[in-house]
Design a protein around this motif. Sequence first.
Motif, PDB file in Angstrom:
ATOM      1  N   LEU A   1       0.871  -1.178   0.000  1.00 40.93           N
ATOM      2  CA  LEU A   1       0.000   0.000   0.000  1.00 40.93           C
ATOM      3  C   LEU A   1       0.904   1.222   0.000  1.00 40.93           C
ATOM      4  O   LEU A   1       1.935   1.240   0.669  1.00 40.93           O
ATOM      5  CB  LEU A   1      -0.898   0.039   1.237  1.00 40.93           C
ATOM      6  N   GLN A   2       0.483   2.264  -0.724  1.00 36.08           N
ATOM      7  CA  GLN A   2       1.256   3.505  -0.781  1.00 36.08           C
ATOM      8  C   GLN A   2       0.316   4.666  -0.552  1.00 36.08           C
ATOM      9  O   GLN A   2      -0.757   4.733  -1.149  1.00 36.08           O
ATOM     10  CB  GLN A   2       1.955   3.627  -2.128  1.00 36.08           C
ATOM     11  N   GLY A   3       0.694   5.560   0.347  1.00 36.33           N
ATOM     12  CA  GLY A   3      -0.133   6.711   0.670  1.00 36.33           C
ATOM     13  C   GLY A   3       0.190   7.206   2.058  1.00 36.33           C
ATOM     14  O   GLY A   3       1.362   7.236   2.445  1.00 36.33           O
ATOM     15  N   THR A   4      -0.849   7.566   2.828  1.00 36.17           N
ATOM     16  CA  THR A   4      -0.632   8.045   4.197  1.00 36.17           C
ATOM     17  C   THR A   4      -1.654   7.425   5.149  1.00 36.17           C
ATOM     18  O   THR A   4      -2.754   7.045   4.749  1.00 36.17           O
ATOM     19  CB  THR A   4      -0.754   9.580   4.302  1.00 36.17           C
TER      20      THR A   4
ATOM     21  N   THR B   1      -3.042   5.876  -2.211  1.00 33.09           N
ATOM     22  CA  THR B   1      -3.032   6.401  -3.573  1.00 33.09           C
ATOM     23  C   THR B   1      -2.465   5.422  -4.585  1.00 33.09           C
ATOM     24  O   THR B   1      -2.489   5.687  -5.787  1.00 33.09           O
ATOM     25  CB  THR B   1      -2.227   7.716  -3.619  1.00 33.09           C
ATOM     26  N   GLY B   2      -1.939   4.293  -4.121  1.00 29.44           N
ATOM     27  CA  GLY B   2      -1.375   3.309  -5.035  1.00 29.44           C
ATOM     28  C   GLY B   2      -1.037   2.027  -4.316  1.00 29.44           C
ATOM     29  O   GLY B   2      -1.269   1.864  -3.128  1.00 29.44           O
ATOM     30  N   GLY B   3      -0.487   1.105  -5.093  1.00 32.46           N
ATOM     31  CA  GLY B   3      -0.138  -0.202  -4.544  1.00 32.46           C
ATOM     32  C   GLY B   3      -0.994  -1.287  -5.151  1.00 32.46           C
ATOM     33  O   GLY B   3      -1.624  -1.098  -6.193  1.00 32.46           O
ATOM     34  N   VAL B   4      -1.084  -2.426  -4.485  1.00 31.23           N
ATOM     35  CA  VAL B   4      -1.762  -3.598  -5.049  1.00 31.23           C
ATOM     36  C   VAL B   4      -3.271  -3.423  -5.181  1.00 31.23           C
ATOM     37  O   VAL B   4      -3.898  -4.106  -5.984  1.00 31.23           O
ATOM     38  CB  VAL B   4      -1.448  -4.882  -4.242  1.00 31.23           C
ATOM     39  N   LEU B   5      -3.870  -2.521  -4.428  1.00 33.94           N
ATOM     40  CA  LEU B   5      -5.318  -2.309  -4.507  1.00 33.94           C
ATOM     41  C   LEU B   5      -5.691  -0.983  -5.170  1.00 33.94           C
ATOM     42  O   LEU B   5      -6.865  -0.639  -5.225  1.00 33.94           O
ATOM     43  CB  LEU B   5      -5.941  -2.371  -3.105  1.00 33.94           C
ATOM     44  N   GLY B   6      -4.713  -0.239  -5.652  1.00 33.71           N
ATOM     45  CA  GLY B   6      -5.009   1.054  -6.267  1.00 33.71           C
ATOM     46  C   GLY B   6      -5.365   2.081  -5.206  1.00 33.71           C
ATOM     47  O   GLY B   6      -4.911   2.017  -4.068  1.00 33.71           O
TER      48      GLY B   6
END
Length: 164
Positions: A64-67, A94-99
């Motif tokens: 997972l990418q974001g905050t 905002t991104g990663g395996v699940l969008g």
Amino acid sequence: MFKPRLEALAAVSLVFVLACEQAPTSTAAPDTSPVFAVAGNSGCATVQFTWAGVPNTAPVTGDLQGTLTTVFSGDTKFAGVTMKNGGTGTWDITGGVLGSLAFVTEFDNKNFLHDRPGSPFLLFENIGKHRAVEGVEKANLHYKGTFNATTGQLDHDYVGVICP
């Protein structure tokens, strides 16, 4: 004495065998369609990521990418070198395996004070869990890491499952 019993048993066995041989048979082809009962087909994802920086808003990196922004409830319990607290987490992924995802969790946190020779002053080991409140069907996330009360830095490694 045993002969009548054996004859009766033989007769019952013969009736059973004949009944089985004369049972109607189906001409339909057997169902060979696959059964999907694995997590990979449910839309859920197993994730691993890190939340590191200065709380209460710090970046999430990995699957997972974001905050993640946390707000503590103020209900803190002390027991020796252990402190328990909890609150809510607001996830802006905002991104990663699940969008892209936005969801809210409730979390339970346990802090264990490192009071060992050579350990940094006021270094806490943390373990905890997050559970979905809104925005996703399921979020079962567990973490383990540290919080340094002297520098204000945290470093938590997460594993778990999210179902959008």
